[in-house]
Structures are given as structure tokens and as C-alpha cells.
Write a protein that holds these residues in place. Structure first.
Motif, PDB file in Angstrom:
ATOM      1  N   UNK A 259       2.951   0.790   3.752  1.00 29.87           N
ATOM      2  CA  UNK A 259       3.101  -0.613   4.105  1.00 29.87           C
ATOM      3  C   UNK A 259       3.183  -1.609   3.114  1.00 29.87           C
ATOM      4  N   UNK A 260       4.177  -2.548   3.142  1.00 27.37           N
ATOM      5  CA  UNK A 260       4.408  -3.347   2.159  1.00 27.37           C
ATOM      6  C   UNK A 260       3.119  -4.435   2.207  1.00 27.37           C
ATOM      7  N   UNK A 261       2.314  -4.698   1.258  1.00 22.29           N
ATOM      8  CA  UNK A 261       1.296  -5.340   1.167  1.00 22.29           C
ATOM      9  C   UNK A 261       1.150  -6.321   0.055  1.00 22.29           C
ATOM     10  N   UNK A 262      -0.149  -7.111  -0.074  1.00 26.73           N
ATOM     11  CA  UNK A 262      -0.258  -8.004  -1.191  1.00 26.73           C
ATOM     12  C   UNK A 262      -1.843  -7.545  -1.626  1.00 26.73           C
TER      13      UNK A 262
ATOM     14  N   UNK B 281       6.462  -2.617   7.554  1.00 31.70           N
ATOM     15  CA  UNK B 281       6.213  -4.061   7.398  1.00 31.70           C
ATOM     16  C   UNK B 281       5.216  -4.435   8.713  1.00 31.70           C
ATOM     17  N   UNK B 282       4.517  -3.323   9.270  1.00 34.54           N
ATOM     18  CA  UNK B 282       3.486  -3.940  10.294  1.00 34.54           C
ATOM     19  C   UNK B 282       2.428  -4.604   9.499  1.00 34.54           C
ATOM     20  N   UNK B 283       1.743  -5.507  10.545  1.00 31.09           N
ATOM     21  CA  UNK B 283       0.673  -6.406  10.158  1.00 31.09           C
ATOM     22  C   UNK B 283      -0.608  -5.634  10.019  1.00 31.09           C
TER      23      UNK B 283
ATOM     24  N   UNK C  21       0.021   4.991   2.448  1.00 29.61           N
ATOM     25  CA  UNK C  21       1.076   6.164   2.470  1.00 29.61           C
ATOM     26  C   UNK C  21       0.712   7.563   1.740  1.00 29.61           C
ATOM     27  N   UNK C  22       1.400   8.562   2.007  1.00 30.13           N
ATOM     28  CA  UNK C  22       1.080   9.724   1.595  1.00 30.13           C
ATOM     29  C   UNK C  22       1.775  10.014   0.111  1.00 30.13           C
ATOM     30  N   UNK C  23       2.394   9.343  -0.396  1.00 22.19           N
ATOM     31  CA  UNK C  23       3.346   9.510  -1.539  1.00 22.19           C
ATOM     32  C   UNK C  23       2.809   8.775  -2.917  1.00 22.19           C
ATOM     33  N   UNK C  24       2.260   9.416  -3.812  1.00 22.27           N
ATOM     34  CA  UNK C  24       1.727   8.553  -5.037  1.00 22.27           C
ATOM     35  C   UNK C  24       2.687   7.913  -5.701  1.00 22.27           C
ATOM     36  N   UNK C  25       2.669   6.730  -6.305  1.00 23.00           N
ATOM     37  CA  UNK C  25       3.552   5.951  -6.989  1.00 23.00           C
ATOM     38  C   UNK C  25       4.908   5.479  -6.312  1.00 23.00           C
ATOM     39  N   UNK C  26       4.875   5.441  -5.139  1.00 19.90           N
ATOM     40  CA  UNK C  26       6.223   5.139  -4.345  1.00 19.90           C
ATOM     41  C   UNK C  26       7.125   3.910  -5.283  1.00 19.90           C
TER      42      UNK C  26
END
Length: 173
Positions: A52-55, A93-95, A34-39
Motif C-alpha cells: 500500500x502506498x503510505x507515508x 491505495x486503500x486507507x 506487501x510481500x516483496x522486499x524493496x518494491x
């Protein structure tokens, strides 16, 4: 140690499959791309940060290879759904397989091509392979969610588990 970053829907459901494998030292839920630091979780959930949510997986490649991680990754996602995963909808939530070097990029591309050629899915494989950007760890309440909230985890992962059982039962591991 090496790092791998994978996105496949809600990060709550992406931790457990990797968490207790030999050679895996940590699996951290977080945000990337993304474009925002420390979201924050709320910012990412609002679809306004581009994350994107990730691991993030820290692993010992001598004990567990990146290629093995990719095999597990594919078996946790619907690689034919570009706009989310299961009940989780939206670009956050995209893969995506986020690669950290050229070796990971080539391994990810080869594994995607192998999956596409396998005939496992009737629809095209649409999972993206993108260069990794800054990974921001999610808030503490999102870490190892399946351990701390087993009932809610079971509820939120039920649709995913059903899909995986139906679509990966004949897959070669």
C-alpha cells in the motif's frame, strides 16, 4: 522521536498536510504491507506486491501528539471508501492506519470510533487499522512531490480537495 505510518490513497497527496507542522521532522513517501522486499513504484502500481502506498511521519510527541496526527489523517481521506481514494483505485491505495505499538493501536481505534459516532459520514467508516510491517521508502522522484511538481500535484489532488472541502467543512479540528 516517534514514527507514524498512514495510507490514504496516493502518497503524493498525503505528504503536504503533515509536512510543515511543528514537531514533524520528516514525511517520507513509501510502501508497506506487501510481500516483496524493496518494491518499486511500478511493481506496487501493478498490484502484484500487496503493498500500500503510505507515508512515514517522524515526529516529536512532546510537540505534536499522535492523536493530533490522527485528526489530520482523517481529514485527508474518505474513510468510507475501502478500495482506494478518490481517483486512485485499488488495494495499493486503500486507507489504513498502520500502528507501531499498542498505544498507537488504541489511539487509532478510539479515533475511528469517535469519527463513526460523530455522524460526519452517512456510510460506515471502513479505514483499516493494522500492525505496521516494513516500510520501504519510495524512489526519490516521489518524495515531496507537491514541491517539485506543483502543477501535476494540483491536478492529481483536485478531486481530493473538493471532497475534503465538502465533507470536512463542519468538522471539529
Amino acid at each position: 522521536m516517534e514514527r507514524a505510518i498512514f495510507a490514504g490513497g496516493c502518497f503524493w497527496c498525503m505528504v503536504k498536510p503533515f509536512d510543515s507542522l511543528p514537531g514533524i521532522y520528516s514525511v517520507l513517501s513509501g510502501y508497506t504491507g506487501g510481500t516483496v522486499a524493496n518494491p518499486t513504484y511500478e511493481q506496487v502500481k501493478s498490484h502484484t506486491t500487496g503493498h500500500t502506498e503510505a507515508v512515514e511521519i517522524i515526529f516529536d510527541p512532546e510537540l505534536f501528539s499522535y492523536e493530533n496526527l490522527l485528526e489530520i489523517y482523517w481529514q485527508q481521506t474518505d474513510p468510507t471508501d475501502a478500495f482506494g481514494q478518490f481517483e486512485d483505485r485499488g488495494s495499493n491505495y486503500r486507507p489504513v492506519i498502520f500502528y507501531l505499538n499498542e498505544q498507537q493501536k488504541h489511539a487509532a481505534e478510539a479515533s475511528r470510533e469517535k469519527l463513526a459516532a460523530s455522524g460526519q459520514f452517512k456510510e460506515p467508516i471502513v479505514t483499516k487499522i493494522e500492525p505496521a510491517t516494513t516500510f520501504y521508502p519510495a524512489e526519490l522522484e516521489h518524495q515531496a512531490y507537491y514541491k517539485h511538481h506543483p502543477t501535476n500535484y494540483a491536478r492529481t489532488s483536485a478531486r481530493r480537495k473538493k471532497f475534503l472541502a465538502e465533507n470536512w467543512q463542519s468538522a471539529v479540528h
